[in-house]
Write a protein that holds these residues in place. Structure first.
Motif, PDB file in Angstrom:
ATOM      1  N   ASP A  96       0.803  -1.244  -0.050  1.00 43.68           N
ATOM      2  CA  ASP A  96       0.123  -0.117   0.101  1.00 43.68           C
ATOM      3  C   ASP A  96       0.908   1.179   0.050  1.00 43.68           C
ATOM      4  OD1 ASP A  96      -2.535  -1.358  -0.018  1.00 43.68           O
ATOM      5  OD2 ASP A  96      -2.279  -1.402   2.222  1.00 43.68           O
ATOM      6  N   GLU A  97       1.997   1.315   0.704  1.00 40.91           N
ATOM      7  CA  GLU A  97       2.748   2.497   0.964  1.00 40.91           C
ATOM      8  C   GLU A  97       4.182   2.089   1.251  1.00 40.91           C
ATOM      9  OE1 GLU A  97       3.413   5.555  -0.598  1.00 40.91           O
ATOM     10  OE2 GLU A  97       1.114   5.766  -0.011  1.00 40.91           O
ATOM     11  N   TYR A  99       7.728   4.358   2.733  1.00 42.98           N
ATOM     12  CA  TYR A  99       8.198   5.616   3.118  1.00 42.98           C
ATOM     13  C   TYR A  99       9.685   5.297   3.225  1.00 42.98           C
ATOM     14  CZ  TYR A  99       3.491   6.791   4.577  1.00 42.98           C
ATOM     15  OH  TYR A  99       2.244   7.005   4.419  1.00 42.98           O
ATOM     16  N   LYS A 106       7.593   9.334   0.305  1.00 46.05           N
ATOM     17  CA  LYS A 106       6.874   8.170   0.045  1.00 46.05           C
ATOM     18  C   LYS A 106       6.620   7.850  -1.420  1.00 46.05           C
ATOM     19  CE  LYS A 106       2.167  10.045   0.639  1.00 46.05           C
ATOM     20  NZ  LYS A 106       0.884  10.217   1.207  1.00 46.05           N
ATOM     21  N   GLY A 107       5.973   6.414  -1.253  1.00 42.84           N
ATOM     22  CA  GLY A 107       5.570   5.910  -2.772  1.00 42.84           C
ATOM     23  C   GLY A 107       6.810   5.530  -3.532  1.00 42.84           C
TER      24      GLY A 107
END
Length: 112
Positions: A96-97, A99, A106-107
């Protein structure tokens, strides 16, 4: 983003890592693991065969963007393959993500 977990023969580890580096993978984690599947490890001593337990393997963990997923998987498949039982497995899961702790990015920016 995708997480690739590959369990490979320890003897193929260096070859796989070199191939991934050539393909552009700049970061990965790895662990020594043990397990069992269809392949068993046996030793013969004085005519008697013994099951010596679990087979050592190396587990790779790699996070890649969706666009790079197939190239990374194909690279592992090509470099790790011997054609014999026990070559390993590759698992792909969705993230989902992600960091980057140092900068807070992020991403996609956090994995490049």
């Amino acid at each position: 983003m995708k997480k690739i977990e590959a369990i490979i023969r320890t003897s193929k580890f260096e070859q796989v890592v070199e191939a991934l580096a050539d393909a552009g993978v700049t970061f990965l984690s790895f662990y020594d693991v043990k397990g069992h599947g269809l392949e068993k490890e046996y030793r013969t001593y004085r005519g008697t065969t013994y099951d010596v337990g679990y087979i050592p393997r190396t587990k790779l963990e790699i996070v890649v963007s969706e666009e790079f997923l197939q190239k990374a998987v194909d690279t592992i498949l090509d470099a790790a393959k011997t054609g014999k039982i026990g070559d390993g497995k590759i698992f792909v899961t969705h993230l989902d993500e992600v960091y980057r702790i140092r900068t807070g990015e992020k991403g996609h920016e956090a994995i490049n």
